[in-house]
Write a protein that holds these residues in place. Structure first.
Motif, short mmCIF file in Angstrom:
data_model
loop_
_atom_site.label_atom_id
_atom_site.label_comp_id
_atom_site.label_asym_id
_atom_site.label_seq_id
_atom_site.Cartn_x
_atom_site.Cartn_y
_atom_site.Cartn_z
N LYS A 569 0.94 -1.26 -0.13
CA LYS A 569 -0.11 -0.11 -0.03
C LYS A 569 0.82 1.23 -0.11
CE LYS A 569 0.15 2.16 4.30
NZ LYS A 569 -0.27 3.69 4.38
N GLN A 570 2.25 1.01 0.41
CA GLN A 570 3.00 2.14 0.30
C GLN A 570 3.30 2.70 -0.92
OE1 GLN A 570 4.46 3.77 2.91
NE2 GLN A 570 3.65 2.64 4.54
N ALA A 571 2.98 2.04 -1.85
CA ALA A 571 3.05 2.49 -3.27
C ALA A 571 2.11 3.64 -3.57
CB ALA A 571 3.02 1.21 -4.25
N ASN A 610 -1.45 -5.20 -3.91
CA ASN A 610 -1.22 -3.99 -3.19
C ASN A 610 -1.80 -4.45 -1.50
OD1 ASN A 610 -1.25 -1.56 -1.64
ND2 ASN A 610 -3.02 -0.63 -2.79
N ALA A 611 -0.97 -4.94 -0.69
CA ALA A 611 -1.19 -5.47 0.67
C ALA A 611 -0.97 -4.49 1.62
CB ALA A 611 -0.65 -6.77 0.71
N VAL A 648 -5.81 -8.87 7.91
CA VAL A 648 -5.65 -9.59 6.76
C VAL A 648 -4.37 -10.45 7.11
CG1 VAL A 648 -4.93 -9.14 4.46
CG2 VAL A 648 -6.53 -7.53 5.72
N THR A 649 -4.38 -11.63 6.41
CA THR A 649 -3.33 -12.68 6.53
C THR A 649 -2.37 -12.76 5.31
OG1 THR A 649 -4.51 -14.49 6.23
CG2 THR A 649 -4.73 -13.47 8.49
N ALA A 650 -1.43 -13.48 5.39
CA ALA A 650 -0.68 -13.72 4.28
C ALA A 650 -1.41 -14.65 3.31
CB ALA A 650 0.72 -14.50 4.64
N ASP A 651 -2.35 -15.51 3.90
CA ASP A 651 -2.98 -16.53 3.25
C ASP A 651 -4.21 -15.66 2.13
OD1 ASP A 651 -2.30 -18.74 3.90
OD2 ASP A 651 -3.52 -19.06 5.43
#
Length: 683
Positions: A569-571, A610-611, A648-651
């Motif tokens: 999300k920094q992008a 975008n996480a 929110v997880t890696a999965d």
């Protein structure tokens, strides 16, 4: 061939499998002895049996035949792999005039002591009709060299005399079982039966006697070949002095054999490369296009590799591009020939058949080696094994005469056997079967979750990570024959080596998830220049290096490809003091779009995920504690600080990567996985 019987090992088998009874324990032991020798048994070929007595669940005792079951590998068989079938109905069947394959299977299944057992071998009746307690059957390459001759009967009589019966070729099933039993009845003193174009049966009153007779017969055949053989092939003289390597051409071949299903969609295959001095002698013969295209050495091999290979021109190392075009044309000619073969032979009767895919399972490149193909790494390896043994078998047959296999119409009958066709209708294929995915940062939280999900969906995964041991551990844990490789994504040579490892293992790459990265902090106006440059090396230039290698492989394969970037999300929504991380990530977001723009014309789809706030190496427990404290909220509130109020997880991120990989008409996209962050939402 060495006789591997060992009294101590046999006794140990009796102790290990005592619950199954001594007969079945010894049957298991010698079945494994035979199964572990590829010159005797290959991937489902061959079978063994023992006649004994067992008690069913109601306490009734029966004479039974314990025979190898479908799906069991003789090299690793256990007693459950030899299901018990009641003898009485099997023996009654010999009086029948005819019995279809489907009815034969039904009879055998209805006669099982345990209805949950695997299907007994298609050659169950042949085992039952022979009176001996132990019966062994293999597809010995030495025996096949003798029977794959035009005058096979005379040669068998010359080598074995009256000690072996000879059974003319009949496809496996009821008719073969009756014919073999009739041959035995003509001379009950024989120690075995040689089946033309098929293999050998030996039998005895004990497991050791049947096994000893098998090894003795094979040794006689091998001795005959050694004493009477001549150099089988005349070498060709037009091979390049500097041939291309398998690494250079495997992606080309993998792309050439991908079956086009529609615009931009393919059934892809995995490669398995084989070479050796013996293979080179075979493929470098001047008459290769004669002996290699006559057919396979025994009909059951058609199930694995069809009836013949595709033969490609030699490839000079400095002219791969021109060779690639010729290779694609050769595969196209092969598919046309295969369709014609199907149509010609299918028209011989009124049986309804479904054509198999027309792609080759073996490709010969003179001067280099043989490539095996399969929809999975396992089936590709089987093709490679079969190709290697087949080439040696043809060499032996040519050494003592002329390789003379069954004609195409007979091979067609087994390739399109009704029982095999039935299996096709029930076979399930996972969405990413045949595809290869490479994940950088694959040992981290998001990378490992992504690798696992892609493997579960059918892909073979190359887990690439700076920590090679951790990558190997993840690869082992996710299965599907995935591999782990050490890769420093900031080192161009290391990145190239990771892609080379993918080509060596599977033949190429279809999906690349450029995920590796790390967060760098500091106020942008006072940031040390070295920190920003270091961040750009990892969070931008490394992605460029990975993408360049991906496109290099995609171009060779000519079947498109998927390129996915982890941008964060920094992008989109920069955070204070995270400029050193966000600025290169923003550049990477636009890098993904540039690849979509420039390589969409060759079918490459490029998108980004975008996480935000994912527990991983970038956001560890200490950082979570620090960030939540700075905002005056609990860690739980911080991690679920989104519109959905859910962590929110890696999965979840892995699922986003998978969705983009399977979205056939999506490119230049950005998929947000943050539970809802309006500030980071794209306009």
């Amino acid at each position: 061939m060495d006789n591997q019987w060992n009294d101590a090992a046999a006794q140990q088998a009796i102790e290990d499998y005592g619950h199954a009874g001594e007969d079945l324990a010894l049957r298991t032991y010698t079945t494994r002895l035979l199964g572990k020798v590829p010159q005797l048994v290959l991937h489902g070929g061959g079978n063994t049996s023992v006649k004994t007595r067992v008690t069913d669940l109601l306490g009734d005792e029966y004479d039974v035949l314990c025979v190898k079951g479908s799906g069991w590998d003789m090299a690793f068989i256990e007693p459950p792999g030899l299901p018990a079938v009641k003898m009485e109905p099997l023996l009654k069947a010999r009086a029948l005039d005819a019995l279809s394959d489907e009815a034969m299977v039904a009879l055998q299944r209805s006669s099982l002591i345990d209805p949950g057992s695997p299907n007994p071998s298609v050659e169950t009746l042949l085992h039952a009709f022979l009176p001996h307690k132990f019966v062994d059957h293999t597809h010995s390459t030495a025996i096949l060299a003798l029977v794959d001759q035009e005058s096979s009967r005379e040669l068998i009589d010359k080598v074995f005399g009256a000690r072996m019966g000879f059974v003319p070729y009949i496809p496996p099933g009821f008719e073969l079982a009756k014919a073999a039993a009739d041959v035995f009845d003509e001379n009950p003193q024989v120690e075995g039966l040689i089946l033309d174009k098929h293999g050998i049966f030996t039998f005895g009153d004990t497991a050791r006697q049947a096994y000893d007779r098998m090894i003795a017969a094979i040794n006689e055949a091998e001795a005959y070949i050694a004493e009477n053989g001549k150099p089988p092939f005349t070498p060709r003289t037009d091979l390049p002095a500097n041939p291309a390597s398998a690494l250079q051409i495997a992606p080309v071949l993998r792309g050439a054999v991908a079956e086009a299903l529609g615009e931009g969609c393919y059934n892809r295959f995995v490669c398995d490369f084989r070479t050796s001095p013996a293979i080179l002698d075979f493929i470098n013969g001047a008459d290769l296009e004669d002996y290699a295209l006559r057919g396979v050495t025994t009909p059951d091999l058609t199930i694995h590799v069809k009836n013949w290979p595709v033969i490609l021109p030699p490839c000079p190392a400095d002219d791969v591009e021109a060779w690639a075009e010729e290779a694609r044309k050769a595969v196209q000619r092969y598919t046309e020939m295969y369709r014609a073969y199907f149509e010609t032979n299918n028209a011989r009767d009124d049986i309804e058949r479904t054509i198999l895919d027309p792609m080759p399972r073996m490709a010969i490149v003179p001067g280099l080696g043989i490539f095996g193909f399969g929809r999975t790494a396992k089936t590709a390896s089987i093709s490679g094994d079969v190709a290697e043994v087949w080439s040696a078998n043809v060499a032996d047959a040519e050494a003592i005469g002329k390789f003379y296999p069954l004609p195409a119409e007979e091979l067609f009958k087994l390739e399109y056997w009704s029982l095999e066709q039935a299996k096709l209708k029930s076979r399930k294929v996972l969405p990413l079967t045949g595809q290869v995915a490479l994940v950088t940062g694959g040992a981290g939280g998001i990378g490992a979750a992504t690798a696992k999900l892609f493997a579960t969906t059918g892909a073979h995964v190359v887990v690439a990570d700076l920590d090679g041991d951790a990558a190997a551990k993840v690869a082992k844990s996710i299965g599907n024959q995935s591999i782990g490789v050490a890769c420093d994504v900031t080192d161009a040579q290391s990145v190239r080596a990771a892609f080379d490892a993918a080509v060596e293992a599977f033949g190429g790459v279809d999906i690349v998830i450029s995920n590796a990265g790390a967060a760098f902090q500091g106020e942008i106006g006072t940031l040390d220049d070295a920190v920003l440059r270091t961040s750009f090396e990892l969070n931008f230039f490394a992605h460029q290096s990975v993408a360049q290698n991906a496109v290099r492989i995609f171009k060779m394969q000519q079947t498109g490809g998927v390129l996915l970037f982890n941008t964060s999300k920094q992008a989109i929504n920069p955070g204070a003091n995270f400029g050193a991380y966000g600025v290169p990530k923003a550049a990477t977001l636009f890098l993904s779009r540039q690849y979509a723009l420039e390589y969409g014309k060759i079918g490459v789809r490029s998108s980004a995920v975008n996480a935000d706030r994912i527990r991983s190496g970038l956001l560890d427990d200490s950082m979570i504690a620090s960030r939540s404290k700075a905002r005056g909220v609990s860690e739980k509130e911080y991690m679920s600080g989104n519109l959905l109020k859910q962590e929110v997880t890696a999965d979840h991120v892995a699922k986003a990567f998978l969705d983009l990989a399977m979205a056939e008409r999506t490119t230049a996209g950005v998929l947000t996985v943050d539970g809802g962050n309006i500030e980071a939402a794209l306009r």
